[in-house]
Motif scaffolding. Structure first.
Motif, short mmCIF file in Angstrom:
data_model
loop_
_atom_site.label_atom_id
_atom_site.label_comp_id
_atom_site.label_asym_id
_atom_site.label_seq_id
_atom_site.Cartn_x
_atom_site.Cartn_y
_atom_site.Cartn_z
N ARG A 95 -6.67 26.03 53.43
CA ARG A 95 -5.35 26.51 53.56
C ARG A 95 -4.62 26.30 52.31
O ARG A 95 -3.36 26.34 51.99
N THR A 96 -5.31 25.44 51.34
CA THR A 96 -4.81 24.79 49.99
C THR A 96 -4.63 25.95 48.94
O THR A 96 -5.70 26.90 48.68
N ASP A 97 -3.61 25.97 48.18
CA ASP A 97 -3.34 26.90 47.29
C ASP A 97 -3.82 26.21 45.91
O ASP A 97 -3.26 25.46 45.22
N TRP A 98 -5.22 26.92 45.74
CA TRP A 98 -5.99 26.20 44.48
C TRP A 98 -5.20 26.62 43.19
O TRP A 98 -5.34 25.56 42.18
N MET A 99 -4.62 27.63 43.01
CA MET A 99 -3.89 28.18 41.89
C MET A 99 -2.97 27.06 41.56
O MET A 99 -2.76 26.78 40.42
N LYS A 100 -2.08 26.74 42.70
CA LYS A 100 -0.92 25.73 42.22
C LYS A 100 -1.57 24.60 41.78
O LYS A 100 -1.00 23.98 41.19
N VAL A 101 -2.51 24.05 42.64
CA VAL A 101 -3.14 22.80 42.26
C VAL A 101 -3.62 22.79 40.72
O VAL A 101 -3.31 21.82 39.94
N ALA A 102 -4.23 23.94 40.31
CA ALA A 102 -4.71 24.07 38.93
C ALA A 102 -3.53 23.86 37.95
O ALA A 102 -3.61 23.30 36.81
N VAL A 160 -6.69 30.57 34.64
CA VAL A 160 -7.42 30.05 35.65
C VAL A 160 -8.10 31.34 36.62
O VAL A 160 -7.29 32.40 36.85
N GLY A 161 -9.23 31.24 36.93
CA GLY A 161 -9.82 32.34 37.89
C GLY A 161 -10.41 31.49 39.32
O GLY A 161 -11.14 30.59 39.12
N ILE A 162 -9.95 32.08 40.37
CA ILE A 162 -10.30 31.57 41.57
C ILE A 162 -10.98 32.95 42.57
O ILE A 162 -10.38 33.96 42.48
N GLY A 163 -12.05 32.68 43.33
CA GLY A 163 -12.44 33.34 44.14
C GLY A 163 -13.95 33.03 44.84
O GLY A 163 -14.39 32.01 44.42
N THR A 171 -21.42 38.60 36.93
CA THR A 171 -20.13 38.55 37.33
C THR A 171 -19.52 39.56 38.45
O THR A 171 -18.87 39.19 39.13
N SER A 172 -20.78 40.26 38.65
CA SER A 172 -20.47 41.18 40.04
C SER A 172 -20.67 40.61 41.12
O SER A 172 -20.31 41.03 42.21
N ASP A 173 -21.35 39.31 41.27
CA ASP A 173 -21.23 38.62 42.38
C ASP A 173 -20.15 37.78 42.58
O ASP A 173 -20.16 36.84 43.57
N PHE A 174 -19.08 38.14 41.88
CA PHE A 174 -17.69 37.29 42.25
C PHE A 174 -16.77 38.35 42.91
O PHE A 174 -16.61 39.46 42.27
N PHE A 175 -16.32 37.74 43.76
CA PHE A 175 -14.92 38.76 44.49
C PHE A 175 -13.96 37.76 45.00
O PHE A 175 -14.08 36.50 45.29
N THR A 176 -12.68 38.21 45.12
CA THR A 176 -11.51 37.33 45.44
C THR A 176 -11.12 37.55 46.78
O THR A 176 -10.02 36.61 47.30
N ALA A 194 -15.09 29.16 44.24
CA ALA A 194 -15.13 28.58 42.85
C ALA A 194 -13.82 28.64 42.20
O ALA A 194 -12.86 29.78 42.53
N CYS A 195 -13.44 27.83 41.55
CA CYS A 195 -12.46 27.79 40.72
C CYS A 195 -12.83 27.24 39.11
O CYS A 195 -13.29 26.36 38.70
N ALA A 196 -12.57 28.18 38.29
CA ALA A 196 -12.83 28.01 36.78
C ALA A 196 -11.46 27.94 36.01
O ALA A 196 -10.89 28.98 36.32
N ALA A 197 -11.27 27.23 35.11
CA ALA A 197 -10.12 27.03 34.21
C ALA A 197 -10.27 26.60 32.98
O ALA A 197 -11.17 25.78 32.71
#
Length: 401
Positions: A343-350, A360-363, A375-380, A395-398
């Protein structure tokens, strides 16, 4: 009758690597027995438990409250008071605990032999091992035996103790079998490397740091994906690191292991091109996660990449029963932070850690056991087929400015 290839035959010296605990015929039979119990529970009890929730508990709660429940906490009490769910809980814990005990006994039998191999492999290393006996352990590690593993990650009985690492390595390869890369248990590492390579195809890191490496399952895969990089890895558990160092050496991979807290490392600012972790965050507190992101930002050079891969799917993408399965890990499997992480907002943490939102990309990243930078194996929004618990990682990449 078909025969297994040598590297997959569990009760021969060919199984795994030089320090992997081996099983006798009888030990392997016990492991297989409890694995079969796990499979039976998954195949036969899981569907019944899901029907119990959807067809009995949800209508009861709806009738009582006047609205249909949407969160697992609204149905937990009613579900856990039902005998069928109690039976499911009992089975789910029993087979896992018994596998721990079987492997623990097998390590007792061969401990001296394994100790000799660990010492031999550590004597002429490609990498290095640096321990800190004065390291203050985070409470979220020291107070919990994660995964119900007896003694946890940090129980250290001597200056050469490696038992926790051996136990964790053998259990992971046994419990997951081919679900996460077979005996190497390196699916997460390959997934992380594929994620980085897929989104940053021209990225050529020279120095990599893997946080919370345990015995280096993912670290070895990451090192193999970036063979020109100098790879560092840290963990708080000395016995995990002693074993992990010997394990990597036995596989011909040079990694520099050190005993450190991922929240506060002793590396200099801007000293890494890639800072990453796999399945670390769900074992840390919310405060710890925020600090790990800040530390990742501090350690990266300008243009460096942070990538964290973990298990909890987003609760808002799950049905009630899948939410309950996630909560089960927190309440009963000694993973107390898994539900809160979901339930954590990863974008806010980043962004609070210093990363720009547009960097920042998260999904969800589809799991892979091999390098597949697609990258077609990535979805949000969760798995296209609605399956978020199986077959994908969050995953979270920044990129640091």
């Amino acid at each position: 009758m078909a025969t297994l290839a040598p590297e997959t035959r569990p009760n021969t010296p060919h199984y795994g690597h030089a320090v992997m605990p081996q099983a006798t015929h009888d030990e392997q039979a016990l492991e297989d027995h409890f694995l079969a119990m796990r499979a039976w529970t998954n195949q036969h009890m899981d569907p019944l438990d899901r029907r119990l929730l959807d067809e009995v508990i949800v209508p009861e709660v709806t009738a009582k409250t006047g609205k249909a429940p949407t969160r697992s906490g609204e149905v937990r009490g009613a579900l856990e008071s039902h005998p069928l769910h109690q039976y499911w809980l009992t089975l789910s814990l029993f087979y896992q605990d018994r596998i721990w005990h079987v492997i623990d006994d097998a390590i007792d039998r061969q401990y001296d032999d394994l100790a000799g191999k660990v010492a031999e492999l550590s004597a002429q290393p490609k990498g290095s091992l640096r321990l800190n006996p004065d390291l203050e352990m985070p409470r979220y590690i020291s107070s919990i035996d994660h995964h119900r593993m007896g003694g946890g990650y940090i129980t250290d009985t001597s200056e050469a103790d490696f038992r926790a690492g051996a136990l964790y390595d053998r259990f992971a390869s046994t419990y997951l079998r081919n679900l996460n890369g077979g005996w190497k248990n390196d699916g997460r590492g390959h997934t992380l490397a594929s994620h980085v390579q897929g989104f940053f195809p021209d990225f050529k890191p020279k120095r990599i740091l893997d946080l919370g490496c345990s015995v280096g399952h993912s670290t070895v895969a990451i090192a193999q994906a970036f063979p020109d990089a100098e790879v560092y890895a840290l963990d708080v558990g000395a016995p995990m690191l002693r074993y992990g160092h010997a394990r990597a050496e036995s596989m011909g991979v040079g990694i520099h292991f050190s005993q450190q807290d991922a929240e506060h490392t002793d590396f200099e600012d801007g000293s890494f091109d890639l800072v990453c972790s796999s399945a670390l965050l769900h074992e840390t507190s919310a405060k710890g996660m925020r600090q790990i992101f800040k530390e990742s930002h501090r350690l990266l050079r300008s243009g460096g990449i942070m990538c964290h891969v973990d298990v909890p799917p987003r609760h808002e993408h799950l049905c009630l029963w899948d939410q309950m399965r996630c909560d089960f890990e927190s309440h009963y499997n000694n993973e107390p932070f898994m539900t809160s992480l979901a339930r954590t907002d990863w974008m806010k943490v980043a962004t609070d850690a210093g990363f720009a939102p547009e960097k920042v990309g998260i999904g969800y990243r589809k799991g892979t056991f091999w390098l597949n930078p697609n990258t077609s194996d990535f979805f949000t929004e969760g798995h296209p087929e609605g399956r978020t618990l199986m077959g994908s990682w969050y995953a979270c990449a920044a990129v640091k400015d």
